[in-house]
Scaffold this active site. Structure first.
Site, short mmCIF file in Angstrom:
data_model
loop_
_atom_site.label_atom_id
_atom_site.label_comp_id
_atom_site.label_asym_id
_atom_site.label_seq_id
_atom_site.Cartn_x
_atom_site.Cartn_y
_atom_site.Cartn_z
N CYS A 1 -4.82 48.57 -2.03
CA CYS A 1 -5.96 48.04 -1.28
C CYS A 1 -7.17 47.73 -2.16
CB CYS A 1 -6.36 49.03 -0.19
SG CYS A 1 -5.06 49.28 1.03
N1 NAD Z 1 -0.80 51.25 1.80
C1 NAD Z 1 -1.95 51.38 2.39
O1 NAD Z 1 -2.59 52.41 2.26
C2 NAD Z 1 -2.52 50.28 3.27
C3 NAD Z 1 -3.59 50.59 4.10
C4 NAD Z 1 -4.11 49.62 4.92
C5 NAD Z 1 -3.59 48.32 4.87
N2 NAD Z 1 -2.55 48.03 4.04
C6 NAD Z 1 -2.03 46.65 4.06
O2 NAD Z 1 -0.84 46.65 4.85
C7 NAD Z 1 0.10 45.70 4.32
C8 NAD Z 1 1.39 46.40 3.99
O3 NAD Z 1 1.14 47.36 3.00
P1 NAD Z 1 2.11 48.57 2.70
O4 NAD Z 1 1.32 49.50 1.85
O5 NAD Z 1 2.74 49.08 3.94
O6 NAD Z 1 3.22 47.82 1.81
P2 NAD Z 1 4.62 48.42 1.33
O7 NAD Z 1 4.95 47.71 0.08
O8 NAD Z 1 4.60 49.91 1.37
O9 NAD Z 1 5.64 47.96 2.47
C9 NAD Z 1 5.87 46.63 2.77
C10 NAD Z 1 7.29 46.50 3.30
O10 NAD Z 1 7.45 45.12 3.68
C11 NAD Z 1 8.76 44.72 3.28
N3 NAD Z 1 8.78 43.27 3.17
C12 NAD Z 1 8.30 42.48 2.18
N4 NAD Z 1 8.48 41.18 2.48
C13 NAD Z 1 9.08 41.15 3.68
C14 NAD Z 1 9.55 40.11 4.53
N5 NAD Z 1 9.41 38.83 4.17
N6 NAD Z 1 10.17 40.44 5.68
C15 NAD Z 1 10.32 41.74 6.04
N7 NAD Z 1 9.91 42.77 5.29
C16 NAD Z 1 9.29 42.47 4.12
C17 NAD Z 1 8.99 45.45 1.98
O11 NAD Z 1 10.38 45.55 1.67
C18 NAD Z 1 8.36 46.81 2.27
O12 NAD Z 1 9.29 47.72 2.83
C19 NAD Z 1 -0.60 45.06 3.13
O13 NAD Z 1 -1.26 43.91 3.54
C20 NAD Z 1 -1.62 46.11 2.72
O14 NAD Z 1 -2.72 45.56 2.06
C21 NAD Z 1 -1.99 48.99 3.25
#
Ligand code: NAD
Length: 453
Positions: A292
């Site tokens: 983030c």
């Molecule tokens: N990690 C955090 O603390 C956090 C907090 C708030 C917001 N976010 C936001 O949330 C979003 C997701 O982050 P995250 O940390 O969960 O990511 P992550 O990498 O942990 O998980 C993302 C998942 O999406 C899957 N993926 C990727 N492309 C895909 C597709 N085309 N179709 C289906 N699945 C797909 C991946 O295989 C993975 O399992 C991002 O935009 C991030 O900025 C993250």
């Protein structure tokens, strides 16, 4: 006389007329019979999917990663905040399932998108994951579906990027299908604030979309905060994380300035933190990590560039934060130099490579760059991290080593990059010949060979 309404009543300003919303979908949400899909089973998607499943919905997780899907079906969690036992119970009872097959989209009433939003090489938004998911949803969009984006992204994504693609279906948003944005605020590893007790900001493309979203999120979140547009909700998330990035940039610069002034920055921060109002404490460190803080401000800056505006504060803070790994290595070189040593062939033992304390998350961690900089200077680097067994560097893979007294004693420098709580800092400080502490993990210890950032 017209009454001006302020405060909580504003939260209901998006309430739709009864005729506008989809009475069937609203009823299915209330009865928990709506089928929900969560796309992207990561740090954001898996906890959300399990909360809705726990609330009684039938939830399908959709991910391109077959291993994650398989683990879910076998009741094995890969996210520390979601215990395998909880996941397993939901899978066994039929509330949670998972698939890699996007054709399931047509069977779902609600689809939330939680896929990654990284930066490309040019530090611009990489929207490929959102694009591929939205195109797949658009291909089977049908009346009565609610689509929600949860990924962090630039203001305008929902209405400029997603809406036009879904509109190609010929269906009318707010009447036949529904669209909205709700930023995720999950803080991995935080045991005090989870999904339920962290207020959730929501916005719909139309008021009917917002009303359905409110009903949906109220099934798993104590307090839902509606805002007037998806653009505003997108900016809320970027503002929250930019606020952190800018303040961390300020305190990182304070660390550099305090060093020049020969003042202990940690003492200054601790004393300033006693002010009971108008001050929020942030801490310096070896750089910023996670998915983030190092990324999200660039999404905002990029969008502003398209509007011919340059955010000076964001750019300055990102620059300072991004130069911290180099600053740490230069600082250590100076300490070595003062002691008549050089980094070349010296043994550096790094404690902690995860981007923050007690998590198994290496994303954007400054530790990788710091280790690579040491390797460039021909230092011999080992690292200890109970959560990260191996890291990939430009030069190849590096495996973690065990933390033992002999290794600490033999190191020319023990460098604390992540202050995991499992490390015994007092005994490390007693054994090591030099400790460089970038996290103030050794606070209270008086060994003269401890150098703090
Ligand atoms: N990690 C955090 O603390 C956090 C907090 C708030 C917001 N976010 C936001 O949330 C979003 C997701 O982050 P995250 O940390 O969960 O990511 P992550 O990498 O942990 O998980 C993302 C998942 O999406 C899957 N993926 C990727 N492309 C895909 C597709 N085309 N179709 C289906 N699945 C797909 C991946 O295989 C993975 O399992 C991002 O935009 C991030 O900025 C993250």
């Amino acid at each position: 006389m017209q009454q001006l309404i302020t405060g909580p009543a504003q939260e209901h300003s998006q309430q739709a007329n009864f005729e506008e919303r989809d009475p069937d979908l609203l009823a299915r949400i209330t009865e928990r019979s709506a089928r929900i899909g969560v796309v992207g089973l990561g740090y954001v998607g898996l906890p959300l999917a399990t909360e809705w499943a726990r609330a009684g919905f039938r939830v399908t997780g959709i991910d391109i990663d077959a291993l994650r899907v398989d683990m879910c079906l076998k009741s094995k969690s890969w996210i520390a905040d979601v215990p395998s036992e909880d996941l397993g119970a939901l899978v066994r009872e039929g509330f949670l399932t998972a698939t890699t097959d996007a054709s399931v989209f047509r069977e779902l009433d609600i689809i939330t998108i939680c896929v990654p939003t990284p930066l490309n090489e040019a530090k611009q938004p990489d929207m490929r994951a959102i694009l591929s998911v939205v195109d797949a949803i658009a291909g089977s969009l049908h009346a009565g579906q609610l689509i929600i984006l949860e990924s962090t992204t630039y203001p305008g994504t929902t209405d400029e990027f997603i809406l036009p693609r879904l509109q190609q279906s010929g269906l009318k948003v707010g009447k036949e299908y529904f669209l909205g944005y709700s930023p995720e605020r999950i803080d991995p590893g935080n045991t005090r604030y989870g999904l339920r007790n962290t207020p959730k900001v929501i916005a719909g493309t139309t008021s009917s979309c917002a009303q359905l979203m409110k009903a949906l999120y109220e099934t798993v979140v104590d307090r839902v905060i509606p805002v007037s547009s998806t653009r505003a909700a997108e900016l809320v998330k970027l503002f929250e994380n930019t606020f952190r990035a800018v303040n961390i940039g300020l305190v990182n610069e304070l660390a550099m300035m305090a060093n020049l002034l020969n003042v202990d920055v940690w003492e200054v921060i601790s004393a300033a933190g006693t002010k009971p109002y108008g001050f929020t404490t942030f801490y310096p460190g070896p750089g910023i990590g996670g998915h983030c803080i190092p990324i999200d401000p660039h999404y905002l800056a990029w969008k502003l560039h398209t509007l011919n505006y340059t955010s000076r504060l964001i750019e300055a803070a990102c620059e300072i934060n991004e130069q911290m790994p180099r600053y740490v290595v230069e600082r250590i070189s100076r300490v070595f130099w003062d002691a008549g040593k050089c980094l070349d062939a010296s043994r550096v033992l790094v404690l902690g490579v995860a981007y923050k304390r007690d998590v198994a998350d290496l994303r954007e961690s400054p530790a990788k760059e710091i280790i690579e900089l040491f390797c460039e200077k021909k230092a011999v680097v080992d690292y200890v991290d109970p959560y990260i067994p191996v890291i990939t560097l430009k030069t190849g893979m590096l495996a973690a080593v065990a933390l033992d007294e002999d290794r600490v004693r033999r190191a020319d420098c023990v460098l604390i990059l992540t202050d995991h709580s499992v490390f015994d800092y007092a005994s490390i400080a007693r054994t090591a010949s030099l400790v460089i502490d970038t996290r103030n993990a050794t606070v209270g210890l008086a060994e003269p060979h401890i150098v703090r950032l």
